[in-house]
Design a protein around this motif. Sequence first.
Motif, PDB file in Angstrom:
ATOM      1  N   GLU A 181     116.964  77.712  46.662  1.00  0.00           N
ATOM      2  CA  GLU A 181     116.609  78.798  45.763  1.00  0.00           C
ATOM      3  C   GLU A 181     115.689  78.233  44.694  1.00  0.00           C
TER       4      GLU A 181
ATOM      5  N   TRP B 218     110.220  82.250  43.090  1.00  0.00           N
ATOM      6  CA  TRP B 218     110.034  83.673  42.857  1.00  0.00           C
ATOM      7  C   TRP B 218     108.770  84.085  43.562  1.00  0.00           C
ATOM      8  N   THR B 219     108.865  85.107  44.391  1.00  0.00           N
ATOM      9  CA  THR B 219     107.646  85.656  44.945  1.00  0.00           C
ATOM     10  C   THR B 219     107.279  86.824  44.036  1.00  0.00           C
ATOM     11  N   VAL B 220     106.019  86.895  43.651  1.00  0.00           N
ATOM     12  CA  VAL B 220     105.583  87.924  42.716  1.00  0.00           C
ATOM     13  C   VAL B 220     104.767  88.940  43.510  1.00  0.00           C
TER      14      VAL B 220
ATOM     15  N   PRO C 182     108.257  89.975  39.666  1.00  0.00           N
ATOM     16  CA  PRO C 182     108.824  88.696  40.129  1.00  0.00           C
ATOM     17  C   PRO C 182     110.170  88.912  40.830  1.00  0.00           C
ATOM     18  N   VAL C 183     110.262  88.435  42.075  1.00  0.00           N
ATOM     19  CA  VAL C 183     111.445  88.667  42.904  1.00  0.00           C
ATOM     20  C   VAL C 183     112.081  87.328  43.269  1.00  0.00           C
ATOM     21  N   PRO C 184     113.324  87.099  42.825  1.00  0.00           N
ATOM     22  CA  PRO C 184     113.965  85.821  43.160  1.00  0.00           C
ATOM     23  C   PRO C 184     114.277  85.719  44.653  1.00  0.00           C
TER      24      PRO C 184
ATOM     25  N   HIS D  62     103.365  83.119  44.934  1.00  0.00           N
ATOM     26  CA  HIS D  62     104.697  82.504  44.902  1.00  0.00           C
ATOM     27  C   HIS D  62     104.716  81.426  43.835  1.00  0.00           C
TER      28      HIS D  62
ATOM     29  N   GLU E  13     105.065  87.007  34.342  1.00  0.00           N
ATOM     30  CA  GLU E  13     105.502  86.927  35.736  1.00  0.00           C
ATOM     31  C   GLU E  13     106.239  85.626  36.031  1.00  0.00           C
TER      32      GLU E  13
ATOM     33  N   THR F 154     112.041  84.969  34.895  1.00  0.00           N
ATOM     34  CA  THR F 154     112.751  85.066  36.156  1.00  0.00           C
ATOM     35  C   THR F 154     113.984  85.953  36.006  1.00  0.00           C
TER      36      THR F 154
ATOM     37  N   SER G  44     114.816  92.082  40.351  1.00  0.00           N
ATOM     38  CA  SER G  44     113.420  92.503  40.284  1.00  0.00           C
ATOM     39  C   SER G  44     113.353  93.988  39.940  1.00  0.00           C
TER      40      SER G  44
ATOM     41  N   ARG H  28     113.654  92.976  48.058  1.00  0.00           N
ATOM     42  CA  ARG H  28     114.640  91.930  48.317  1.00  0.00           C
ATOM     43  C   ARG H  28     115.915  92.557  48.855  1.00  0.00           C
TER      44      ARG H  28
END
Length: 381
Positions: free
Chosen positions: A136, A139-141, A146-148, A165, A203, A206, A210, A237
Motif C-alpha cells: 500500500e 495513490w492513483t489520482v 486522489p484514490v488510495p 500515480h 492531490e 491522502t 476518495s 475503488r
Amino acid sequence: MTAELTSPVRLRATDAPDQPAPTEELADLYRGFEKELLVPLWTEIGDLMPPHPRSKAMPHRWEWRTLLTLADRAGHLVPVGRGGERRAIALANPSLGGKPYASPTLWAAIQYLMPGEDAPEHRHTQNAFRFVVEGEGVWTVVGRDPVPMRRGDFLPQAGWNWHAHHNAASRPMAWIDGLDIPFQYGTEAQFFEFGRDAISDEERVTPERSRSERLWGNPGLAPVSRLGRTPGTPLLRYRWEHTDRALQDQLELEAQGVDATLERGHAAVRFTNPTNGADVLPTIRAEFHRIARGADTAPRRETGSSVYQVFDGSGRVTVGDLSWTVTRGDLFVVPSWQPLSVTSEASASDSDSGALDLFRFSDAPIFEALNLSRTETEETH
Ligand code: GTQ
Ligand code: FE2
C-alpha cells in the motif's frame, strides 16, 4: 489436394473439393489474382472461417516472485517520467510474436513505483484498471481525485480520464494494470494526451476515502444530481473489505444450503457499475472467485480471453493441455475457447481458510455486445 505448380505462385493447402489439375493456365490464373491483389476464398477458408475458435495465444503462467524481482531491478535502474510515462512491464504471450499482449485483446503488466516517485498525468482512450496483490502507499489520482490503493483493492478507470500515480510511502510498491491496449490497437481508434507534468499539493494529500467513494461507494445509493453521466463506472475503488465479505457470505450461504443457485465451494462476484449494474468498463469485465479448501471447478470454456491473478492460497490450474501449480501473485492467461479448471490445494504457507482466491479480468463485454459470447461447461461431478 494442393496443386504442385512450377510457377512462383504457391497455392496453399485447400480443403476445397473438385480442384482442377494443375496446368499452366491455372497457374496463370493464380498469378493474375496475385498481381491484381485478389485472394480466392477457397484457399483461405479453413483459417479464415474455422469451425471453432483457434486462439493464436497460448495458455501461460508467470510467477509473481520473478516479476517482482525484475520490476524492483527496473525500479533501481530505469527512471519513470514524461515520454515513457509508466514503469510498467507487460506480460507477453509466448505465441504472439513478442508483442506486449497477454492475449489478442488484453494488456496485463506489473507496475512499480519507488518511494516518493510520481508517474506523470496523461489520458488515453484505452480503458484501464489497477489491482493490488500486496502493499500500500500509492495513490492513483484520477480526474484530480486522489484514490488510495491497498491490498485487494480493485481500481477501474474508464478511458479518457486524466490519471497520475504517486507513491507516498517509504517503500516501493507494485501492482498490476489491465488495459484493452491490444484490442484498441486493432481498432485504430486510439487517442492519447499528456497532462500536467506534476500533480498539485492538494492531490498529494491522502484522504482515507476518495471523492468517488464518498459519492458512489455507499451500497445501493447514487447521487441524484450525477446519475447517467459517466461512460464506465464512476466508482474508482472497490475495497477489499467489501469483496472479501461478499465472497465469505456466499460461501457460508452455500454451505448452509439456503440458496440453491450458488455453486458448490465456489463463490464468485463481479465488479459492477453502480449506476446500471453493467461491467465496470466498456471492454473489460472483472471478477473475484473464491474456491473453498479442497474444492475444484468443472472444466469450462468461453469465447474471449481472460487473465487471472492468484490473490491468496495455492492450487492447480489446467488450461487446455497445460497445467501449473500456482500461488499468491502468480498470473495466468486463458485464451479463447481453451477449457479452464481449477483446484484449491492449500499449502502450509497459506492463510487459515485454505481457500484459493482468484482475481480475474476478461474481454467479455466486447463479445457480449457483439453477440459472440459462448460458454461450454463439462459436467464432471
Ligand atoms: O498506469 O497509466 O500498464 O497508461 C499501461 C499504460 C499503465 C497507466 C500501463 C498506462 C498505464
Ligand atoms: Fe495510463
